[in-house]
Design a protein around this motif. Structure first.
Motif, mmCIF file in Angstrom:
data_model
loop_
_atom_site.group_PDB
_atom_site.id
_atom_site.type_symbol
_atom_site.label_atom_id
_atom_site.label_comp_id
_atom_site.label_asym_id
_atom_site.label_seq_id
_atom_site.Cartn_x
_atom_site.Cartn_y
_atom_site.Cartn_z
ATOM 1 N N ARG A 68 0.881 -1.177 0.000
ATOM 2 C CA ARG A 68 0.000 0.000 0.000
ATOM 3 C C ARG A 68 0.913 1.219 0.000
ATOM 4 N N THR A 69 0.810 2.010 -1.054
ATOM 5 C CA THR A 69 1.641 3.200 -1.160
ATOM 6 C C THR A 69 0.945 4.369 -0.476
ATOM 7 N N PRO A 70 1.721 5.210 0.191
ATOM 8 C CA PRO A 70 1.097 6.360 0.874
ATOM 9 C C PRO A 70 0.583 7.369 -0.145
ATOM 10 N N ARG A 71 -0.568 7.916 0.137
ATOM 11 C CA ARG A 71 -1.123 8.950 -0.733
ATOM 12 C C ARG A 71 -0.664 10.294 -0.204
ATOM 13 N N GLU A 82 -4.453 6.489 10.503
ATOM 14 C CA GLU A 82 -4.361 5.143 11.041
ATOM 15 C C GLU A 82 -4.159 4.077 9.963
ATOM 16 N N ARG A 83 -4.356 4.412 8.719
ATOM 17 C CA ARG A 83 -4.183 3.455 7.625
ATOM 18 C C ARG A 83 -2.732 3.502 7.168
ATOM 19 N N ASN A 84 -1.955 2.590 7.695
ATOM 20 C CA ASN A 84 -0.526 2.569 7.407
ATOM 21 C C ASN A 84 -0.235 2.147 5.977
ATOM 22 N N ALA A 85 0.785 2.762 5.417
ATOM 23 C CA ALA A 85 1.295 2.344 4.119
ATOM 24 C C ALA A 85 2.429 1.368 4.382
ATOM 25 N N GLY A 86 2.765 0.582 3.389
ATOM 26 C CA GLY A 86 3.882 -0.339 3.537
ATOM 27 C C GLY A 86 3.570 -1.702 2.973
ATOM 28 N N SER A 87 4.368 -2.674 3.394
ATOM 29 C CA SER A 87 4.270 -4.044 2.876
ATOM 30 C C SER A 87 3.394 -4.909 3.760
ATOM 31 N N PHE A 88 2.673 -5.810 3.119
ATOM 32 C CA PHE A 88 1.859 -6.809 3.806
ATOM 33 C C PHE A 88 2.364 -8.176 3.365
ATOM 34 N N LEU A 89 2.451 -9.117 4.294
ATOM 35 C CA LEU A 89 2.941 -10.464 3.966
ATOM 36 C C LEU A 89 2.262 -11.490 4.848
ATOM 37 N N ARG A 90 1.775 -12.576 4.237
ATOM 38 C CA ARG A 90 1.275 -13.745 4.960
ATOM 39 C C ARG A 90 1.786 -14.968 4.222
ATOM 40 N N GLN A 91 2.156 -16.000 4.990
ATOM 41 C CA GLN A 91 2.612 -17.256 4.405
ATOM 42 C C GLN A 91 1.834 -18.402 5.029
ATOM 43 N N PHE A 92 1.541 -19.414 4.198
ATOM 44 C CA PHE A 92 0.737 -20.550 4.620
ATOM 45 C C PHE A 92 1.379 -21.845 4.144
ATOM 46 N N ASN A 93 1.445 -22.839 5.032
ATOM 47 C CA ASN A 93 1.909 -24.169 4.656
ATOM 48 C C ASN A 93 0.698 -24.924 4.122
ATOM 49 N N LEU A 94 0.771 -25.376 2.879
ATOM 50 C CA LEU A 94 -0.383 -25.970 2.215
ATOM 51 C C LEU A 94 -0.617 -27.435 2.531
ATOM 52 N N GLY A 95 0.373 -28.185 2.942
ATOM 53 C CA GLY A 95 0.178 -29.605 3.172
ATOM 54 C C GLY A 95 0.304 -30.385 1.876
ATOM 55 N N GLN A 96 0.115 -31.692 1.951
ATOM 56 C CA GLN A 96 0.362 -32.569 0.803
ATOM 57 C C GLN A 96 -0.838 -32.765 -0.116
ATOM 58 N N GLY A 97 -2.057 -32.553 0.343
ATOM 59 C CA GLY A 97 -3.237 -32.869 -0.461
ATOM 60 C C GLY A 97 -3.751 -31.721 -1.304
ATOM 61 N N ILE A 98 -2.887 -30.795 -1.710
ATOM 62 C CA ILE A 98 -3.304 -29.604 -2.449
ATOM 63 C C ILE A 98 -2.768 -29.645 -3.876
ATOM 64 N N ASP A 99 -3.604 -29.231 -4.831
ATOM 65 C CA ASP A 99 -3.185 -29.120 -6.224
ATOM 66 C C ASP A 99 -2.633 -27.710 -6.434
ATOM 67 N N THR A 100 -1.332 -27.546 -6.233
ATOM 68 C CA THR A 100 -0.719 -26.215 -6.290
ATOM 69 C C THR A 100 -0.718 -25.627 -7.699
ATOM 70 N N THR A 101 -0.890 -26.452 -8.723
ATOM 71 C CA THR A 101 -0.887 -25.941 -10.100
ATOM 72 C C THR A 101 -2.215 -25.287 -10.484
ATOM 73 N N ALA A 102 -3.267 -25.502 -9.713
ATOM 74 C CA ALA A 102 -4.589 -24.981 -10.067
ATOM 75 C C ALA A 102 -5.081 -23.891 -9.116
ATOM 76 N N ILE A 103 -4.204 -23.296 -8.312
ATOM 77 C CA ILE A 103 -4.597 -22.215 -7.403
ATOM 78 C C ILE A 103 -4.946 -20.983 -8.234
ATOM 79 N N SER A 104 -6.057 -20.322 -7.868
ATOM 80 C CA SER A 104 -6.468 -19.109 -8.576
ATOM 81 C C SER A 104 -6.760 -18.005 -7.560
ATOM 82 N N ALA A 105 -6.748 -16.749 -8.033
ATOM 83 C CA ALA A 105 -6.978 -15.616 -7.139
ATOM 84 C C ALA A 105 -7.797 -14.542 -7.833
ATOM 85 N N ASN A 106 -8.556 -13.793 -7.016
ATOM 86 C CA ASN A 106 -9.387 -12.701 -7.503
ATOM 87 C C ASN A 106 -9.373 -11.593 -6.452
ATOM 88 N N TYR A 107 -9.266 -10.340 -6.894
ATOM 89 C CA TYR A 107 -9.274 -9.189 -5.984
ATOM 90 C C TYR A 107 -10.462 -8.311 -6.322
#
Length: 156
Positions: A68-71, A82-107
């Motif tokens: 998020r870039t500061p305006r 109160e709305r901070n600018a900067g980097s956001f990061l989250r990481q998740f361990n997916l486990g073995q039963g996931i099809d990582t080639t078919a992950i999709s995203a929408n914003y």
């Protein structure tokens, strides 16, 4: 417009930002649920430019990064910010039963939705068992939780 201003609250906020040793990636609240044969991860990222969102899969590690870039408002006097600018990061361990080639995203509307499908090998399936009197169906059910797979079976 009437506004209550507490100088001590503002002082605490500013001191917290200055003395915060984390000064790294900001909070990205999420919801995660399973819907049938896929998981859905919804992350709140209001005010984020969709072009700054990066989703990477490295092995079984899913990383979501956003910026998020500061305006800049030249000549304005901030009352509160109160709305901070900067980097956001989250990481998740997916486990073995996931099809990582078919992950999709929408914003959309400030919410990033990531659809994470369960792999075919982790889905329930029927296996035919051969006997001397003829075939018998055996149903197996594989369920992936927390990176481990458990298998249950029943004979018919």
């Amino acid at each position: 417009m009437a506004m209550f201003f507490d100088p001590f609250r503002e002082f605490d906020r500013v001191a917290g930002e200055l003395l915060d040793s984390r000064q790294g990636p900001r909070l990205m609240p999420i919801d995660l649920y399973r819907d049938g044969d896929h998981y859905v991860l919804n992350a709140d990222l209001p005010g984020i430019d969709p072009g700054s969102v990066d989703i990477d899969v490295d092995g079984q590690l899913l990383s979501i990064r956003a910026e998020r870039t500061p305006r800049s408002q030249a000549g304005v006097k901030w009352i509160t910010r109160e709305r901070n600018a900067g980097s956001f990061l989250r990481q998740f361990n997916l486990g073995q039963g996931i099809d990582t080639t078919a992950i999709s995203a929408n914003y959309e509307n400030g919410v990033l939705s990531v659809v994470i499908p369960v792999s075919e090998k982790a889905k329930p399936r029927k296996i035919e068992v051969q006997t001397s009197s003829g075939p018998t169906a055996v149903e197996t059910h594989a369920e992936t939780t927390g990176g481990s797979t458990t298998t249950e079976s029943a004979t018919a």
